[in-house]
Design an enzyme around this catalytic site. Sequence first.
Site, short mmCIF file in Angstrom:
data_model
loop_
_atom_site.label_atom_id
_atom_site.label_comp_id
_atom_site.label_asym_id
_atom_site.label_seq_id
_atom_site.Cartn_x
_atom_site.Cartn_y
_atom_site.Cartn_z
N GLU A 1 0.81 -1.22 0.00
CA GLU A 1 0.00 0.00 0.00
C GLU A 1 0.85 1.27 0.00
O GLU A 1 0.52 2.25 -0.65
CB GLU A 1 -0.93 0.02 1.22
CG GLU A 1 -2.05 -1.01 1.16
CD GLU A 1 -3.02 -0.87 2.32
OE1 GLU A 1 -3.33 0.27 2.69
OE2 GLU A 1 -3.45 -1.90 2.86
N ASP B 1 -2.19 -4.40 3.49
CA ASP B 1 -2.27 -4.61 4.94
C ASP B 1 -3.20 -5.77 5.30
O ASP B 1 -4.19 -6.03 4.61
CB ASP B 1 -2.76 -3.34 5.64
CG ASP B 1 -1.73 -2.22 5.56
OD1 ASP B 1 -0.58 -2.50 5.21
OD2 ASP B 1 -2.10 -1.06 5.85
N ASP C 1 -5.77 -6.45 7.04
CA ASP C 1 -7.03 -6.12 7.67
C ASP C 1 -8.09 -6.06 6.59
O ASP C 1 -7.82 -6.38 5.42
CB ASP C 1 -6.95 -4.80 8.45
CG ASP C 1 -6.45 -3.64 7.61
OD1 ASP C 1 -6.52 -3.72 6.36
OD2 ASP C 1 -5.98 -2.64 8.19
N GLU D 1 -9.66 -3.59 5.06
CA GLU D 1 -9.38 -2.65 3.97
C GLU D 1 -8.28 -3.20 3.07
O GLU D 1 -8.35 -3.11 1.84
CB GLU D 1 -8.98 -1.28 4.53
CG GLU D 1 -10.09 -0.53 5.21
CD GLU D 1 -11.24 -0.18 4.28
OE1 GLU D 1 -10.99 0.15 3.10
OE2 GLU D 1 -12.40 -0.26 4.73
N TYR E 1 2.50 -4.18 13.09
CA TYR E 1 1.34 -3.46 12.53
C TYR E 1 0.56 -2.78 13.64
O TYR E 1 0.26 -3.38 14.67
CB TYR E 1 0.46 -4.44 11.78
CG TYR E 1 -0.58 -3.78 10.91
CD1 TYR E 1 -0.22 -2.84 9.95
CD2 TYR E 1 -1.92 -4.09 11.05
CE1 TYR E 1 -1.17 -2.23 9.14
CE2 TYR E 1 -2.89 -3.49 10.23
CZ TYR E 1 -2.50 -2.56 9.29
OH TYR E 1 -3.45 -1.97 8.49
N ARG F 1 -2.51 -1.36 13.69
CA ARG F 1 -3.98 -1.41 13.77
C ARG F 1 -4.38 -2.81 14.23
O ARG F 1 -4.46 -3.74 13.42
CB ARG F 1 -4.61 -1.06 12.42
CG ARG F 1 -4.36 0.38 12.01
CD ARG F 1 -5.09 0.76 10.73
NE ARG F 1 -4.86 2.15 10.40
CZ ARG F 1 -3.89 2.59 9.62
NH1 ARG F 1 -3.04 1.72 9.09
NH2 ARG F 1 -3.73 3.87 9.36
N HIS G 1 -3.86 -9.78 14.11
CA HIS G 1 -2.48 -9.33 14.32
C HIS G 1 -2.07 -9.58 15.77
O HIS G 1 -2.89 -9.82 16.64
CB HIS G 1 -2.35 -7.84 14.04
CG HIS G 1 -2.78 -7.45 12.66
ND1 HIS G 1 -2.01 -7.69 11.56
CD2 HIS G 1 -3.90 -6.86 12.21
CE1 HIS G 1 -2.65 -7.26 10.48
NE2 HIS G 1 -3.80 -6.75 10.85
#
Length: 714
Positions: free
Chosen positions: A22, A95, A97, A99, A311, A313, A356
């Site tokens: 990203e 990533d 997640d 998104e 990470y 988040r 995570h």
Amino acid sequence: MAEKKTAKKSKSKTPQTLVIVESPTKAHTIEKYLGPGYVVKASVGHLIDLPKSRMAIDIENGFQPEYITVRGKAKLLKELQKEAKKSAAVLLASDNDREGEAIAWHLNRALKDKTDAKISRIVFNEITPTAISEAVKNPGEIVESKVNAQKARRVLDRLVGYNLSPLLWVKVKNGLSAGRVQSVALRLICEREKEVEEFLPEEYWSLDADFTKGKSSFTAQLVKYKGENPELKSEKDVNDIIEQIKNSPCVVSSIKKTEKTVKPKAPFTTSKLQQAAANRLGFTSRKTMQIAQQLYEGIQIGTNHVGLITYMRTDSVRISETALAEVREWISKNHPEDLPEAPIYYAVGKSAQDAHEGIRPTYTSYTPESVKEYLTHDQFRLYSIIWERFVSSQMNNAKMVTTSVEITSGDAIFRVAASKVSEKGFYHVIKLLSSKEDKSSSLPAMKEGEDLNVENFHPEQHFTQGPARYTDASIVRMLEEKGIGRPSTYATIISVLLDRYYVTRSNKQLVPTQLGRMINKILIEAFPAVINEEFTAQIENDLDKVEADELVWNNIISDFYGPFKETIDNVMENQESIKGFLDEETDKVCEECGKPMVKKLGRFGFFLACSGFPQCYNTKSIPLAKCPCKDCGGEIVERKTKGRGKAFYGCTNYPTCTFISHFKPIDQYCPQCGWFLVEKYDKKNGSYKSCINPDCNYLHTSGEEMSVAVESEE
């Protein structure tokens, strides 16, 4: 010659593998780790998404979204397709997640017809050579249920936003917008503000006394009087007690020692990191996440580009076995006496997605001090609390010994307590600790029955504190507790409310604006079933079930949309517009054209505008209070400093009158001197109303009447 050509052809270079991440910074770091044969490119977030100009949801066809290439990203997408065409393999490394999974899903669809390469999905929790190498060796597939969870959220938010916003345009003011989760956060902030405004502080007093033993002295507080908890409502109450006991002997009546075990805390989750950074470092949630992103994507440490943290988040506190082994090895070398016999495992919350690990340093050996020279001041501070929290989480408990002493003087009992660390344990690695446990105090040696001397009495006036306004830290904590939003959205929720000017910051507190209150009132009256925390939390639970493949994504949307759209149509048809009421005539006259000035609601609150618009563009600030300077006749308005644009309040007769206040006037005047009141805040009294006159000591307390400002100049 033919043989030489054949030999040369056989030495063609190894087919490349394209890796798509990203962030450009992340791409730079990973490309260094992978070396020759790998090309790493960045999508720079979403390349394909819903258009901004229209709803783009096919309501009649199962709420299917109509995706397009994001404006300005077509060139980048073509470059990625070109790289994919000449690659033997494509690894989608967005990533880990929802998104990120959606980004990978869109990229797969955009690339698969442009290349013969096998397209795979890889995920990793940290940007280290080992983690990247393992991910590349073990590619997987895109998780469709995870994509569906993101799709459901995106579609739901689009349906809510693209229905609520036009309603606000028609009923309130053009250009307004409202979101599903942000509106609930705004409601929480507005409800808290109402509690703050309605709270009436009550006066109370405390009484301390200075005691001496030989050359040593200490201060103790009155805790009992005539066997009861003292109710000191006035200075007279305190003085009466002092008068009764001032000549009484003072005797040590009780000494108690208690030992307390203090356990280390789990590694940070996203919300806990934001809270700690706000409380300890004064960071906003947005700033915390920006700096954490930098630490995650990579910092130049000497000749190496190193991702310093995992990470950022996450709502899990799980730690990998490899990381546990590494941190235990570091502790065994540096603090062997504080290494537990076995690793410490922390319970993961029921609602945690657990995709995570908790937030931790990628290498324990990179202590904050060892990398300080490579970090900015703020990067160092944030990295320090992350490193300390993680390392301390795998160390022995600390122990505190508290000594509590009671002194009897007549019918009064005073108490003092002192604590000290008896076993430091995990406190060995806490450098930026701001907790009470790190503050040790001592008392002179005493024994029960021993006489003491009293030197002075210290009566002190206080006022009860009302509920505190939300700060970044406390609103994040509340959102987490109520299940509103996800770790990745907390900072965005706050930022959106600030950017739309529905909320402002004052003394690091979140305060709703007039515009924010107005929108909140309309939304909760018209959509009580949607703009509430229970509904929003249930949606989060449903999205989790979609990700777990337990619910069909568009069934959630279908169940919601019918009743919601019916309410929208009903409000649009029946609720009276307040647009006309926002433009209020005043008795002010435009000094440029002589026409009346009109009070209007703008992007940054109310202001005065000439009724001759568009022929006359004159605007000015709304007067907030009468200038208190004698014979001035001016009014106090908000102004901005040059450069930073910080608000202050000055007289309209400047430069003739140079009166300035850094506190915003409220619509109330001091009953003692007639100057206007302002709202102040300090840790001792919380929020309170005080007179702006430096020669007046008026402080608003319960039961007092205050004069209310009027709009006329009389």
